[in-house]
Design an enzyme around this catalytic site. Structure first.
Site, short mmCIF file in Angstrom:
data_model
loop_
_atom_site.label_atom_id
_atom_site.label_comp_id
_atom_site.label_asym_id
_atom_site.label_seq_id
_atom_site.Cartn_x
_atom_site.Cartn_y
_atom_site.Cartn_z
N ASP A 1 -81.14 -29.53 60.32
CA ASP A 1 -80.89 -28.36 59.49
C ASP A 1 -79.49 -27.78 59.69
OD1 ASP A 1 -81.77 -26.38 57.62
OD2 ASP A 1 -82.10 -24.98 59.25
N SER B 1 -82.12 -22.08 54.01
CA SER B 1 -83.00 -23.21 53.70
C SER B 1 -84.24 -22.71 52.98
CB SER B 1 -83.41 -23.93 54.98
OG SER B 1 -82.28 -24.38 55.69
N GLN C 1 -83.60 -31.67 51.59
CA GLN C 1 -83.69 -30.22 51.72
C GLN C 1 -83.14 -29.56 50.46
OE1 GLN C 1 -80.96 -27.49 54.23
NE2 GLN C 1 -82.77 -27.76 55.52
#
Length: 301
Positions: free
Chosen positions: A216, A241, A291
């Site tokens: 991430d 995110s 993502q």
């Protein structure tokens, strides 16, 4: 009186491993009591995802290994209070196990994860070839590179906060990062090499959770490159995110060099999509990542 024994202070990796060593407070309820340093006033998404996967994995037989996770970030996490993880044992099948995890703070869910685990099986096998990339040992470390961009980032104090937040990981950019050439759109592709700053135990779940944590950190950078944006650290975009999915294809070690090859096929509607592939140094495709993130441009920027 005996002198007290002296001990070495914990390293950033020690602190991260402590962060992932959740406290079990009930059979399927776990608690994370601390949070890593961050640049924004919320819990780092990779931390929540990694902790949730730890919670799920601790309810699964040792002979079953995580092969996928799918997750949603629902609310910003508060770094000042513990996070409680509740595990729902969805299914225990002959070869697959499924778990659902909800992370809660202040009585509200902040994160939701579903993870699937499988016993080892032999089967058909193929993979995409590993893309070309420079040798990681020829690239500068973050401590060597980031001070050169202190002016771009807003000062040496920001550099030090980034280094503190990423202290457990040796992460090296294959090319100039987003904040190096603000205002200059580039191809929406990026590469970083990473490994932990220290050796890890042999537990496969631990290595998967560390890769989840790192996954991430830089994935949405490829979205920013397409628009010449420098990123969250310099404030020319506001983002977070939204969801995160990973598939774990082949065994790997997070304390050995891994190439994170990242690209963005599209951005629209205040959201950007990024996908990544993580390869071992010898060319095996270990992990696939997708993502979507919230990416908004502040007024006047």
């Amino acid at each position: 009186m005996n002198e007290p024994l002296t001990t070495e202070p914990p390293t950033p990796l020690d602190e991260l491993l402590g962060l992932l060593d959740l406290e079990r407070i009930e059979e399927d309820i776990f608690r994370g009591t601390t949070s890593q340093p961050v640049l924004v006033p919320r819990v780092f998404g990779g931390q929540v995802a990694a902790q949730a996967l730890v919670a799920a994995g601790r309810t699964v037989p040792a002979d079953r290994h995580a092969h996928s996770l799918h997750s949603y970030f629902l609310r910003p996490g508060d770094p000042a209070v513990p996070i409680v993880y509740t595990v729902d044992r969805i299914r225990d099948g002959y070869s697959f196990t499924t778990r659902r995890v909800v992370a809660v703070q202040h009585g509200q869910p902040i994160f939701h994860l579903s993870a699937s685990f499988q016993t080892h099986e032999e089967g058909l096998e193929h993979q995409e070839p590993m893309p070309s990339a420079p040798d990681p040992l020829t690239l500068p470390t973050a401590a060597e590179m980031l001070p050169h961009y202190a002016r771009h980032l807003g000062g040496q104090d920001v550099v030090e906060r980034i280094l503190e937040a990423r202290g457990a990981v040796d992460l090296r950019y294959a090319e100039e990062p987003t904040f190096a050439r603000v205002g200059e759109p580039r191809e929406p592709k990026s590469q970083v090499w990473f490994r932990t700053n220290g050796k890890l135990a042999d537990d496969p779940l631990l290595h998967i959770c560390l890769a989840t944590y790192v996954s991430d950190m830089t994935l949405l950078d490829s979205v920013l490159l397409a628009h010449g944006r420098g990123g969250w650290a310099i404030g020319d975009v506001v983002g977070a995110s939204l969801d995160h999915a990973m598939w774990f294809h082949r065994p790997f070690r997070a304390d050995e060099w891994l190439l994170y090859d990242q690209e963005s096929p599209t951005s629209q509607g205040g959201r950007g999509l990024a996908r990544g592939r993580i390869f071992t140094a010898d060319g095996r495709l270990a992990v696939s990542v997708i993502q979507e993130g919230l990416i908004r441009v502040p007024r006047g920027r």
